[in-house]
Design a protein around this motif. Structure first.
Motif, PDB file in Angstrom:
ATOM      1  N   ALA A  69      -9.385  -7.349 -11.438  1.00 22.49           N
ATOM      2  CA  ALA A  69      -8.008  -6.919 -11.165  1.00 22.49           C
ATOM      3  C   ALA A  69      -7.968  -5.614 -10.377  1.00 22.49           C
ATOM      4  O   ALA A  69      -7.026  -5.382  -9.603  1.00 22.49           O
ATOM      5  N   GLU A  70      -8.978  -4.768 -10.548  1.00 20.60           N
ATOM      6  CA  GLU A  70      -8.991  -3.465  -9.890  1.00 20.60           C
ATOM      7  C   GLU A  70      -9.115  -3.571  -8.374  1.00 20.60           C
ATOM      8  O   GLU A  70      -8.881  -2.585  -7.666  1.00 20.60           O
ATOM      9  N   ARG A  71      -9.450  -4.732  -7.879  1.00 17.42           N
ATOM     10  CA  ARG A  71      -9.564  -4.915  -6.428  1.00 17.42           C
ATOM     11  C   ARG A  71      -8.205  -5.148  -5.768  1.00 17.42           C
ATOM     12  O   ARG A  71      -8.113  -5.150  -4.535  1.00 17.42           O
ATOM     13  N   PHE A  72      -7.166  -5.331  -6.570  1.00 20.14           N
ATOM     14  CA  PHE A  72      -5.850  -5.667  -6.033  1.00 20.14           C
ATOM     15  C   PHE A  72      -4.855  -4.521  -6.188  1.00 20.14           C
ATOM     16  O   PHE A  72      -4.796  -3.870  -7.236  1.00 20.14           O
ATOM     17  N   THR A  73      -4.068  -4.321  -5.137  1.00 23.87           N
ATOM     18  CA  THR A  73      -2.912  -3.438  -5.172  1.00 23.87           C
ATOM     19  C   THR A  73      -1.719  -4.228  -4.671  1.00 23.87           C
ATOM     20  O   THR A  73      -1.825  -4.972  -3.688  1.00 23.87           O
ATOM     21  N   VAL A  74      -0.601  -4.092  -5.347  1.00 24.05           N
ATOM     22  CA  VAL A  74       0.622  -4.801  -4.959  1.00 24.05           C
ATOM     23  C   VAL A  74       1.692  -3.789  -4.600  1.00 24.05           C
ATOM     24  O   VAL A  74       1.996  -2.882  -5.384  1.00 24.05           O
ATOM     25  N   TYR A  75       2.233  -3.938  -3.376  1.00 21.94           N
ATOM     26  CA  TYR A  75       3.417  -3.156  -2.999  1.00 21.94           C
ATOM     27  C   TYR A  75       4.617  -4.078  -3.081  1.00 21.94           C
ATOM     28  O   TYR A  75       4.724  -5.065  -2.339  1.00 21.94           O
ATOM     29  N   ASP A  76       5.519  -3.788  -4.008  1.00 26.02           N
ATOM     30  CA  ASP A  76       6.722  -4.595  -4.176  1.00 26.02           C
ATOM     31  C   ASP A  76       7.757  -3.766  -4.925  1.00 26.02           C
ATOM     32  O   ASP A  76       7.595  -3.489  -6.109  1.00 26.02           O
ATOM     33  N   PRO A  77       8.819  -3.361  -4.243  1.00 27.84           N
ATOM     34  CA  PRO A  77       9.842  -2.535  -4.891  1.00 27.84           C
ATOM     35  C   PRO A  77      10.619  -3.260  -5.989  1.00 27.84           C
ATOM     36  O   PRO A  77      11.291  -2.608  -6.792  1.00 27.84           O
ATOM     37  N   PHE A  78      10.526  -4.592  -6.024  1.00 25.95           N
ATOM     38  CA  PHE A  78      11.375  -5.360  -6.929  1.00 25.95           C
ATOM     39  C   PHE A  78      10.609  -6.053  -8.058  1.00 25.95           C
ATOM     40  O   PHE A  78      11.224  -6.532  -9.008  1.00 25.95           O
ATOM     41  N   LEU A  79       9.300  -6.121  -7.959  1.00 23.69           N
ATOM     42  CA  LEU A  79       8.510  -6.794  -8.983  1.00 23.69           C
ATOM     43  C   LEU A  79       8.546  -5.977 -10.270  1.00 23.69           C
ATOM     44  O   LEU A  79       8.263  -4.780 -10.273  1.00 23.69           O
ATOM     45  N   GLU A  80       8.904  -6.634 -11.372  1.00 26.67           N
ATOM     46  CA  GLU A  80       9.035  -5.918 -12.645  1.00 26.67           C
ATOM     47  C   GLU A  80       7.706  -5.390 -13.151  1.00 26.67           C
ATOM     48  O   GLU A  80       7.617  -4.260 -13.644  1.00 26.67           O
ATOM     49  N   ALA A  81       6.662  -6.199 -13.042  1.00 22.99           N
ATOM     50  CA  ALA A  81       5.352  -5.777 -13.545  1.00 22.99           C
ATOM     51  C   ALA A  81       4.269  -6.587 -12.852  1.00 22.99           C
ATOM     52  O   ALA A  81       4.505  -7.708 -12.390  1.00 22.99           O
ATOM     53  N   ALA A  82       3.081  -6.010 -12.774  1.00 23.27           N
ATOM     54  CA  ALA A  82       1.918  -6.694 -12.227  1.00 23.27           C
ATOM     55  C   ALA A  82       0.971  -7.052 -13.359  1.00 23.27           C
ATOM     56  O   ALA A  82       1.045  -6.474 -14.448  1.00 23.27           O
TER      57      ALA A  82
END
Length: 270
Positions: free
Chosen positions: A29-42
């Motif tokens: 999971a540490e390999r991923f970054t998510v940019y999303d102003p609307f996503l509640e949680a990753a």
């Protein structure tokens, strides 16, 4: 293993399914970054950002916004899509020529069309690339493998692939629902009918995938002369009604993808 770090730009239903598939396949999971102003949680361990990460370098940048939103974010992503970054797009109808104008400095471009079964590692995927050598293309296919069955496709056929493999699950779901409703109309309890319909499609798909003969031959083997299955097939086959319906459905989806591509090209001229 390439890519060491991945940035999702938007992570809606399709992006979320791909992320789930990679995590399910054992990617850290540490390999991923998510940019999303609307996503509640990753998912646990995945970094979630509300603002673009300036000053950072990513091996892979995945475009997960709606096609109509591309121009709204492309300018801000220029600094993130430099010579060391591959840009992967799942945007329906947006061609690599359009992407290359928006990300001119990227190491390479990849178009992929998966479906939501990527979350289970069972998605078919059409894949096309620009600017990548043979080794890099092999890395792309290895990276996509945990999501299902990626196949290289000429980009000129991407609208057809999108209609079949990208939109296709929705049509299968409608057929399952129609089977269940039909069973209920014949007197079965609706919930039981749905369970039977789901199990029927699941088993039939598994057998078709494992069989050394095509689905047409399997349908023939299920049908006994003068039997009930053949009586039902005679309705589906009358006047090639089912074939015509499916072709019309796929053609409508393909044509809409063509329209989305035209909209992207028109935006380039403004």
């Amino acid at each position: 293993m390439w890519p060491a770090n991945v940035l999702f730009i938007g992570c809606g239903n399709m992006g979320g399914a791909m992320l789930a598939g990679w995590l399910r396949g054992g990617v850290a999971a540490e390999r991923f970054t998510v940019y999303d102003p609307f996503l509640e949680a990753a998912p646990e361990g995945v970094e979630l950002l509300r603002e673009l990460p300036g000053g950072r370098v990513f091996d892979l940048l995945i475009l997960g916004v709606k096609p109509q939103m591309l121009d709204g974010v492309a300018g801000a992503l220029t600094a993130l899509a430099g010579r060391d970054t591959v840009v992967l797009s799942m945007l329906a109808g947006v061609e690599m020529a359009s992407l290359s104008l928006r990300f001119p400095d990227a190491r390479g471009l990849v178009r992929v069309m998966p479906n939501l079964s990527a979350a289970l590692g069972k998605s078919p995927m059409g894949v096309a690339a620009m600017g990548l050598d043979h080794e890099a293309r092999e890395c792309v296919m290895a990276w996509l493998a945990p999501l299902g069955t990626p196949e290289w496709v000429d980009e000129s056929l991407f609208d057809a692939v999108t209609a079949l493999a990208g939109s296709g699950p929705a049509y299968v779901y409608r057929f399952i629902d129609a089977l269940a409703q039909g069973g209920a109309a014949l007197g079965l309890d609706p919930e039981q009918s749905l369970r039977l319909a789901l199990a029927t499609v699941d088993g039939a798909a598994a057998l078709a995938s494992a069989s050394d003969v095509g689905p047409g031959e399997l349908a023939r083997r299920v049908s006994s002369p003068g039997g009930s299955t053949l009586a039902g097939l005679s309705v589906l086959d009358a006047g090639d009604a089912l074939g015509a319906l499916v072709l019309g459905t796929l053609s409508a989806a393909r044509d809409r993808n063509v329209e989305l591509g035209a909209m992207a090209r028109a935006a380039e001229k403004k």
